[in-house]
Scaffold this motif. Structure first.
Motif, PDB file in Angstrom:
ATOM      1  N   TRP A 122       6.620  -3.424  -9.741  1.00 25.09           N
ATOM      2  CA  TRP A 122       6.132  -4.366  -8.723  1.00 25.09           C
ATOM      3  C   TRP A 122       7.191  -5.397  -8.360  1.00 25.09           C
ATOM      4  O   TRP A 122       7.317  -5.788  -7.193  1.00 25.09           O
ATOM      5  N   ILE A 123       7.956  -5.837  -9.351  1.00 23.79           N
ATOM      6  CA  ILE A 123       9.035  -6.792  -9.029  1.00 23.79           C
ATOM      7  C   ILE A 123      10.056  -6.111  -8.128  1.00 23.79           C
ATOM      8  O   ILE A 123      10.518  -6.673  -7.134  1.00 23.79           O
ATOM      9  N   LEU A 148       9.493  -3.643  -6.112  1.00 23.00           N
ATOM     10  CA  LEU A 148       8.929  -3.461  -4.766  1.00 23.00           C
ATOM     11  C   LEU A 148       8.930  -4.772  -3.982  1.00 23.00           C
ATOM     12  O   LEU A 148       9.172  -4.783  -2.777  1.00 23.00           O
ATOM     13  N   ALA A 149       8.693  -5.880  -4.684  1.00 25.01           N
ATOM     14  CA  ALA A 149       8.741  -7.175  -3.992  1.00 25.01           C
ATOM     15  C   ALA A 149      10.135  -7.396  -3.424  1.00 25.01           C
ATOM     16  O   ALA A 149      10.299  -7.885  -2.301  1.00 25.01           O
ATOM     17  N   CYS A 187      10.755  -5.354  -0.347  1.00 27.75           N
ATOM     18  CA  CYS A 187      10.196  -5.962   0.870  1.00 27.75           C
ATOM     19  C   CYS A 187      11.301  -6.684   1.623  1.00 27.75           C
ATOM     20  O   CYS A 187      11.409  -6.586   2.847  1.00 27.75           O
TER      21      CYS A 187
END
Lengths: 198, 219
Positions: free
Chosen positions: A24-25, A27-28, A31
């Motif tokens: 998730w980090i 993927l952030a 972004c």
């Protein structure tokens, strides 16, 4: 702390799995990577001094088809995760395989599109459209390619070892996050680059 | 199972295979609607808003249901929203920066034009001198022509109009008819690097100003 107590689970003190947290980090931060490329595309939009211009060569129906292929790969991916989480190994493998095929299919569309554009005279150096288009969609394609390799490695991994613990489910789950992210990036790219008229 | 912490919330998202398939169909249908919209001939503004709304819907459905954010730790949601918000801020800032029109700036509108200052040909940093001597009184797209030239044309024709990729554009070097230069600027020279500026939105009046500038004002 948790280290050493479990072989398979890597929970942090936050109560979440390390690998998922890491993903998730990542993927952030992705972004921002794609945010920058999309911004660049929008800034260069309408600035090209020579053709081919987007309206001349973008093939919306064909790209809708490839968008559909990628969306369906998200469906098969989530079913693979479902299979992994519910201990249905056969379903997981079949769905992973389907996802890989659909991903390769999407890349096929992209290779066709790039070659077609090169054929009609658009390449990275032709104009601002060419530069920002190829960098944006090229990096997206690269992500799909890496995703395909990632899934293939999972599929082979699941064939070598027997049984299906919680650990395996988490690996598939994490790969799924990456795959879906690449899909949502395309949802945005498809709208911004192809659907919105210039 | 073996881990206590995870016992208090669901091990798996409660979605069934059937529900996943329905979600997939919904996503496909939204894509079809988008495709139809892009050919619908609706007004630009309406079409773009609808397209953005539909793709935001797809985006949220995939993130919430396929990436399980709806059921997973709130921490992941916050992380992702944080990254997404940063990216959106970056996008807005960059686009605002590149579309910034200094002639519409509040500060510029009320302040008197700066008195003639440094050398006019210093790279078009917006501080070029004023006055007819360097074409400062003539405006192109609301900008002093010398500034416009140095930011738009100088890359090919040189900061001192001495010629680089394109030929020199000074009164001494331009002996031809004004109409020829007007046509060159408006329609470009096909087969050469000289672009057609008419097609990029430069008005005839602006082109007239440019012609006057290059044929009468010494660099």
């Amino acid at each position: 702390m948790a280290a050493g107590t479990h072989e398979v689970e890597h929970h942090t003190s936050l109560g979440v799995d390390n690998r998922k947290l890491l993903m998730w980090i990542f993927l952030a931060s992705e972004c921002l990577f794609f945010g920058t490329l999309i911004s660049t595309y929008l800034i260069f939009k309408g600035q090209s001094l020579v053709g081919p211009y987007p309206d001349d060569i973008l093939d919306i129906p064909l790209t809708s088809l490839s968008t559909f292929v990628l969306l369906m790969s998200s469906l098969t991916m989530v079913l693979a995760v479902y299979g992994a989480q519910h201990g249905r190994l056969g379903m997981m493998k079949a769905m992973l395989f389907a996802t890989i095929l659909l991903g390769v299919g999407f890349l096929g569309f992209q290779v066709y599109e790039f070659r077609h554009f090169a054929h009609v005279g658009l390449n990275l150096g032709t104009n601002q459209f060419g530069a920002s288009f190829f960098v944006l969609t090229g990096f997206h394609g690269l992500h799909v390619g890496i995703g395909v390799a990632y899934l293939i490695s999972l599929l082979f991994g699941s064939m070598r070892r027997s049984g299906l613990g919680k650990d395996r489910a988490l690996w598939v789950d994490t790969a799924g996050l990456y795959w879906h992210f690449v899909d949502i990036v395309w949802i945005v790219v498809f709208t911004v680059v192809y659907l919105i008229p210039s | 199972m073996e881990h206590q912490a995870s016992a208090h919330h669901d091990e798996h998202p409660p979605t069934t295979i059937r529900e996943y398939v329905i979600i997939g169909v919904v996503l496909a249908v939204i894509t079809l609607i988008e495709l139809w919209l892009s050919y619908s001939g609706l007004s630009h503004g309406l079409m773009i808003s609808l397209l953005l709304i539909f793709s935001a819907m797809k985006f949220i459905i995939v993130v919430a249901m396929f990436m399980h954010l709806r059921f997973d730790s709130r921490l992941f949601t916050r992380l992702f929203i944080f990254g997404f918000a940063l990216a959106s801020a970056l996008l807005i800032a960059l686009i605002a920066m590149f579309n910034f029109d200094e002639t519409r700036s509040l500060f510029q509108a009320s302040a008197p034009p700066p008195a003639a200052t440094a050398a006019p040909q210093d790279g078009g940093d917006g501080d070029n001198g004023e006055g007819p001597a360097d074409g400062g009184a003539l405006l192109v797209k609301g900008q002093p022509v010398a500034e416009y030239f140095s930011s738009t044309c100088a890359g090919c024709h040189g900061q001192n109009r001495e010629g680089v990729v394109g030929p020199a554009l000074t009164p001494a070097s331009l002996a031809g008819d004004d109409a020829l230069y007007f046509d060159t600027i408006k329609n470009g020279r096909p087969g050469t690097a000289m672009p057609a500026w008419g097609a990029t939105g430069l008005s005839d009046a602006d082109i007239d100003v440019l012609v006057t500038f290059i044929t009468t004002v010494e660099p």
